[in-house]
Design an enzyme around this catalytic site. Structure first.
Site, PDB file in Angstrom:
ATOM      1  N   THR A   1     -41.823  66.856 -67.264  1.00 38.99           N
ATOM      2  CA  THR A   1     -43.082  67.580 -67.379  1.00 38.99           C
ATOM      3  C   THR A   1     -42.736  69.043 -67.658  1.00 38.99           C
ATOM      4  OG1 THR A   1     -45.264  67.897 -66.392  1.00 38.99           O
ATOM      5  CG2 THR A   1     -43.361  68.072 -64.891  1.00 38.99           C
TER       6      THR A   1
ATOM      7  N   GLY B   1     -41.744  60.684 -59.600  1.00 37.28           N
ATOM      8  CA  GLY B   1     -43.154  60.788 -59.227  1.00 37.28           C
ATOM      9  C   GLY B   1     -43.673  59.506 -58.600  1.00 37.28           C
ATOM     10  N   ASP B   2     -44.877  59.599 -58.034  1.00 34.27           N
ATOM     11  CA  ASP B   2     -45.560  58.451 -57.417  1.00 34.27           C
ATOM     12  C   ASP B   2     -44.780  57.844 -56.254  1.00 34.27           C
ATOM     13  OD1 ASP B   2     -47.490  58.781 -59.398  1.00 34.27           O
ATOM     14  OD2 ASP B   2     -46.436  57.441 -60.765  1.00 34.27           O
TER      15      ASP B   2
ATOM     16  N   GLN C   1     -45.596  65.704 -59.082  1.00 35.01           N
ATOM     17  CA  GLN C   1     -44.466  65.248 -59.913  1.00 35.01           C
ATOM     18  C   GLN C   1     -43.207  65.098 -59.045  1.00 35.01           C
ATOM     19  OE1 GLN C   1     -46.556  67.965 -61.534  1.00 35.01           O
ATOM     20  NE2 GLN C   1     -47.656  66.102 -61.984  1.00 35.01           N
TER      21      GLN C   1
ATOM     22  N   LYS D   1     -46.282  60.845 -52.120  1.00 37.73           N
ATOM     23  CA  LYS D   1     -46.365  62.205 -51.557  1.00 37.73           C
ATOM     24  C   LYS D   1     -47.705  62.422 -50.866  1.00 37.73           C
ATOM     25  CE  LYS D   1     -45.497  63.819 -55.703  1.00 37.73           C
ATOM     26  NZ  LYS D   1     -45.066  62.586 -56.388  1.00 37.73           N
TER      27      LYS D   1
ATOM     28  N   ARG E   1     -47.514  83.678 -73.626  1.00 36.98           N
ATOM     29  CA  ARG E   1     -48.377  84.807 -73.258  1.00 36.98           C
ATOM     30  C   ARG E   1     -49.720  84.827 -73.972  1.00 36.98           C
ATOM     31  NH1 ARG E   1     -43.202  88.340 -74.131  1.00 36.98           N
ATOM     32  NH2 ARG E   1     -43.147  86.706 -75.698  1.00 36.98           N
TER      33      ARG E   1
ATOM     34  N   PRO F   1     -48.726  50.489 -66.418  1.00 34.03           N
ATOM     35  CA  PRO F   1     -47.776  49.803 -65.543  1.00 34.03           C
ATOM     36  C   PRO F   1     -46.531  50.669 -65.385  1.00 34.03           C
ATOM     37  CG  PRO F   1     -47.995  48.658 -67.661  1.00 34.03           C
ATOM     38  CD  PRO F   1     -48.991  49.770 -67.670  1.00 34.03           C
TER      39      PRO F   1
ATOM     40  N   GLY G   1     -51.367  62.208 -59.602  1.00 32.41           N
ATOM     41  CA  GLY G   1     -52.354  61.306 -58.999  1.00 32.41           C
ATOM     42  C   GLY G   1     -51.838  60.953 -57.629  1.00 32.41           C
ATOM     43  N   HIS G   2     -52.477  61.478 -56.590  1.00 32.66           N
ATOM     44  CA  HIS G   2     -52.016  61.259 -55.222  1.00 32.66           C
ATOM     45  C   HIS G   2     -53.003  60.369 -54.477  1.00 32.66           C
ATOM     46  CE1 HIS G   2     -49.613  65.283 -55.496  1.00 32.66           C
ATOM     47  NE2 HIS G   2     -49.207  64.365 -56.349  1.00 32.66           N
ATOM     48  N   THR G   3     -52.503  59.211 -54.036  1.00 33.08           N
ATOM     49  CA  THR G   3     -53.371  58.247 -53.360  1.00 33.08           C
ATOM     50  C   THR G   3     -53.294  58.438 -51.849  1.00 33.08           C
ATOM     51  OG1 THR G   3     -52.605  56.731 -55.055  1.00 33.08           O
ATOM     52  CG2 THR G   3     -53.955  55.782 -53.293  1.00 33.08           C
TER      53      THR G   3
HETATM   54  P1  GDP Z   1     -47.848  60.241 -55.175  1.00 37.01           P
HETATM   55  O1  GDP Z   1     -48.220  60.614 -56.558  1.00 37.01           O
HETATM   56  O2  GDP Z   1     -46.435  60.582 -54.848  1.00 37.01           O
HETATM   57  O3  GDP Z   1     -48.799  60.760 -54.129  1.00 37.01           O
HETATM   58  O4  GDP Z   1     -47.926  58.635 -55.108  1.00 37.01           O
HETATM   59  P2  GDP Z   1     -49.064  57.691 -55.761  1.00 37.01           P
HETATM   60  O5  GDP Z   1     -50.270  57.772 -54.930  1.00 37.01           O
HETATM   61  O6  GDP Z   1     -49.206  57.951 -57.205  1.00 37.01           O
HETATM   62  O7  GDP Z   1     -48.366  56.272 -55.643  1.00 37.01           O
HETATM   63  C1  GDP Z   1     -47.911  55.757 -54.437  1.00 37.01           C
HETATM   64  C2  GDP Z   1     -48.553  54.381 -54.217  1.00 37.01           C
HETATM   65  O8  GDP Z   1     -47.882  53.701 -53.165  1.00 37.01           O
HETATM   66  C3  GDP Z   1     -49.999  54.478 -53.746  1.00 37.01           C
HETATM   67  O9  GDP Z   1     -50.696  53.388 -54.256  1.00 37.01           O
HETATM   68  C4  GDP Z   1     -49.874  54.413 -52.226  1.00 37.01           C
HETATM   69  O10 GDP Z   1     -51.057  53.937 -51.602  1.00 37.01           O
HETATM   70  C5  GDP Z   1     -48.756  53.424 -52.079  1.00 37.01           C
HETATM   71  N1  GDP Z   1     -47.913  53.566 -50.872  1.00 37.01           N
HETATM   72  C6  GDP Z   1     -47.433  54.708 -50.307  1.00 37.01           C
HETATM   73  N2  GDP Z   1     -46.598  54.405 -49.297  1.00 37.01           N
HETATM   74  C7  GDP Z   1     -46.518  53.054 -49.224  1.00 37.01           C
HETATM   75  C8  GDP Z   1     -45.774  52.138 -48.399  1.00 37.01           C
HETATM   76  O11 GDP Z   1     -44.994  52.511 -47.525  1.00 37.01           O
HETATM   77  N3  GDP Z   1     -45.977  50.802 -48.653  1.00 37.01           N
HETATM   78  C9  GDP Z   1     -46.837  50.354 -49.614  1.00 37.01           C
HETATM   79  N4  GDP Z   1     -46.958  49.036 -49.792  1.00 37.01           N
HETATM   80  N5  GDP Z   1     -47.528  51.185 -50.394  1.00 37.01           N
HETATM   81  C10 GDP Z   1     -47.364  52.513 -50.226  1.00 37.01           C
HETATM   82  P1  IMO Z   2     -47.425  62.553 -59.255  1.00 38.31           P
HETATM   83  O1  IMO Z   2     -47.720  63.892 -58.647  1.00 38.31           O
HETATM   84  C1  IMO Z   2     -45.495  60.140 -62.349  1.00 38.31           C
HETATM   85  C2  IMO Z   2     -44.802  62.043 -66.240  1.00 38.31           C
HETATM   86  C3  IMO Z   2     -45.568  61.427 -67.390  1.00 38.31           C
HETATM   87  C4  IMO Z   2     -44.570  61.652 -68.519  1.00 38.31           C
HETATM   88  C5  IMO Z   2     -43.996  63.021 -68.174  1.00 38.31           C
HETATM   89  C6  IMO Z   2     -44.634  64.179 -68.926  1.00 38.31           C
HETATM   90  O2  IMO Z   2     -48.543  61.577 -59.178  1.00 38.31           O
HETATM   91  O3  IMO Z   2     -46.135  62.008 -58.749  1.00 38.31           O
HETATM   92  P2  IMO Z   2     -47.000  65.379 -68.703  1.00 38.31           P
HETATM   93  O4  IMO Z   2     -48.386  64.846 -68.855  1.00 38.31           O
HETATM   94  O5  IMO Z   2     -46.732  65.974 -67.363  1.00 38.31           O
HETATM   95  O6  IMO Z   2     -46.600  66.297 -69.813  1.00 38.31           O
HETATM   96  O7  IMO Z   2     -46.045  64.086 -68.860  1.00 38.31           O
HETATM   97  O8  IMO Z   2     -44.202  63.204 -66.789  1.00 38.31           O
HETATM   98  N1  IMO Z   2     -45.620  62.461 -65.075  1.00 38.31           N
HETATM   99  C7  IMO Z   2     -45.720  61.768 -63.939  1.00 38.31           C
HETATM  100  N2  IMO Z   2     -45.228  60.555 -63.593  1.00 38.31           N
HETATM  101  N3  IMO Z   2     -46.186  60.855 -61.439  1.00 38.31           N
HETATM  102  C8  IMO Z   2     -46.673  62.084 -61.749  1.00 38.31           C
HETATM  103  O9  IMO Z   2     -47.271  62.883 -60.830  1.00 38.31           O
HETATM  104  C9  IMO Z   2     -46.476  62.579 -63.054  1.00 38.31           C
HETATM  105  N4  IMO Z   2     -46.829  63.708 -63.698  1.00 38.31           N
HETATM  106  C10 IMO Z   2     -46.285  63.636 -64.918  1.00 38.31           C
HETATM  107  O10 IMO Z   2     -45.816  60.057 -67.189  1.00 38.31           O
HETATM  108  O11 IMO Z   2     -43.527  60.719 -68.432  1.00 38.31           O
HETATM  109 MG    MG Z   3     -48.916  59.747 -58.335  1.00 36.02          MG
END
Ligand code: GDP
Ligand code: IMO
Ligand code: MG
Length: 423
Positions: A238, A12-13, A223, A16, A142, A303, A40-42
């Site tokens: 998850t 994740g993160d 995720q 996307k 269910r 973190p 959480g999508h930024t």
């Molecule tokens: P998601 O959950 O997959 O949409 O990703 P998140 O938003 O949770 O985390 C990705 C983080 O990386 C965010 O803070 C983005 O702004 C940042 N980000 C995405 N692509 C890049 C990149 O190429 N370089 C840097 N420095 N930051 C990036």
């Molecule tokens: P995005 O879409 C990162 C992780 C949680 C935990 C596990 C189970 O932003 O990439 P849950 O609350 O789903 O039962 O937790 O999955 N987790 C994620 N980690 N990015 C996510 O989504 C996540 N969604 C769930 O931290 O380890």
């Molecule tokens: Mg995220």
């Protein structure tokens, strides 16, 4: 026109949100198919930062239809707050549609998520405590409440009273927690239902019409592969199927509908929450990556654990998702280190392997085999073509393609929508 899918390939993160925002430009529909507000999508657009949890990231493009599919679990209070937040920034949510088959996250799901985590003690999963697991459990058991029933006051009240008989017994007798008052929930949630009703519809009919009309559909994954209930590092996962296959069950389309599948990854690896992480650098290297990449959760602020890129994972994600292209983010971040490493295989019991074992006991024994690269140590955040990239960055990227068996479609050199290289 075949649909496009965006999925995470790590834990994740991966970034996307950024690619959904980019690809939404050419799409007519953007559809979420799994997960809930654990995501959480930024998105950073012209310097303005948006953090979306439930609403598809396509909402920032005017006129795109944004759909929450049946595979998603929806917390009504959270989605209403997200709607308010977007509207206060001048973003219209008129084109937001929620499946009547999606499930509702109830207050007792959130309470149970927290109580279960507490009871697991040191072996806790580190969930987001948003009630995701308990809501999906109820769906399978269910006794879940679907959005279609949630907006029908009579059925909703009946289901809440019925469910609470059992949920309260579990909360009180098993976990020693505080019971819920059915009438209070009914009053509070009926208010939410009134405000959300206008967004609720049979989205499957909408999607099927869109397919017939040749519209472009973008499926937004949340995720990632290694948080997948079946293919992730179970039980540290998850409770849904965020892989590309989840599109079929989470949005109601057949597999032939899917054309391109973009696998989003970072140039290194991160993980929030507990569970195995073979290439983790719980040391100065990991700390440096965290600070350089601002690796703190969008949803919980925790973190993120950081480590080297594990291409064994990416290779596996490529097979399971049928990836047609990779999007590698944070090349700017990793390039600031002097030397960088990637893991190209594992040694398990003296043998070289290039797959992820299902057993956590075996995975814990896997020794990563690293390849070391000289870094580029220069600012690449304004580079906009592959040719302009430093030689060492090109070498690193080509090696990822080689091991994973997938070509790169996009590269990320910064968080802004503009800081992308299209290949
Ligand atoms: P998601 O959950 O997959 O949409 O990703 P998140 O938003 O949770 O985390 C990705 C983080 O990386 C965010 O803070 C983005 O702004 C940042 N980000 C995405 N692509 C890049 C990149 O190429 N370089 C840097 N420095 N930051 C990036
Ligand atoms: P995005 O879409 C990162 C992780 C949680 C935990 C596990 C189970 O932003 O990439 P849950 O609350 O789903 O039962 O937790 O999955 N987790 C994620 N980690 N990015 C996510 O989504 C996540 N969604 C769930 O931290 O380890
Ligand atoms: Mg995220």
């Amino acid at each position: 026109m075949a649909a496009k899918v965006v999925v995470g390939t790590q834990w994740g993160d991966e970034g996307k949100g950024k690619y959904i925002d980019i690809l939404a430009h050419d799409a007519d529909y953007v559809v979420r198919f799994s997960g809930g507000n654990n995501a959480g999508h930024t998105i950073i657009n012209k310097g303005v930062k948006y953090a979306l949890h439930l609403i598809p990231s396509g909402i920032l493009h005017e006129g795109k239809k944004c759909i929450i599919g049946n595979g998603v679990v929806v917390d009504p209070a959270v989605i209403l707050k997200e709607i308010e937040g977007l509207e206060s920034k001048g973003v219209s949510v008129e084109n937001l549609y929620i499946s009547d088959r999606a499930h509702v996250i109830m207050p007792y799901h959130k309470a149970l998520d927290a109580l279960q985590e507490e009871a697991r003690g040191a072996s806790g999963i580190g969930t987001t405590k948003r009630g995701i697991g308990p809501a999906y459990s109820d769906k399978a058991e269910r006794c879940g409440i679907r959005i279609g029933d949630f907006i029908d006051q009579e059925i909703f009240a009946e289901k809440v009273r019925e469910n609470l008989k059992i949920k309260n017994a579990i909360i009180e007798k098993v976990y020693g927690g505080e019971p819920f008052n059915a009438e209070q929930i009914i009053d509070e949630y009926s208010e939410y239902a009134k405000r959300l009703t206008k967004h609720v519809t049979d989205v499957n009919a909408m999607i099927h019409d869109a397919v017939d009309e040749g519209k472009v559909i973008l499926f937004e994954g949340a995720q990632a592969m290694f948080l997948d209930m079946d293919f992730g590092t179970y039980p540290y996962v998850t409770s849904s199927n965020p892989i590309a296959g989840g599109v079929c069950t989470g949005a109601g389309v057949g597999p032939k509908m899917i054309g391109e599948v973009y696998g989003i990854m970072k140039a290194y690896t991160t993980r929030v929450g507990a569970g195995p992480f073979p290439t983790e650098q719980d040391n100065e290297i990991g700390d440096t990556i965290r600070e350089l990449g601002h690796e703190y959760g969008t949803t919980t602020g925790r973190p993120r654990r950081c480590g080297w890129l594990d291409v064994v994972m990416i290779r596996y994600a490529a097979k399971v998702n049928g990836l047609t292209g990779l999007c590698i983010n944070h090349l700017d971040t990793i390039g600031k280190l002097k030397k960088i490493k990637l893991c190209s295989s594992y040694i398990l019991d003296g043998e070289k392997i290039n797959y992820i074992p299902a057993s956590l006991k075996q995975l814990a024994k896997c020794e990563p085999v690293y390849e070391e690269f000289d870094s580029w140590e220069e600012d690449i955040s304004s580079v906009r073509s592959f040719e302009e990239l430093p030689q060492n960055a090109k070498k690193y990227i080509r090696r990822i393609e080689e091991i994973s068996g997938v070509k790169v479609s996009y590269l990320g050199v910064g968080p802004d929508r503009e800081q992308t290289i299209r290949l």
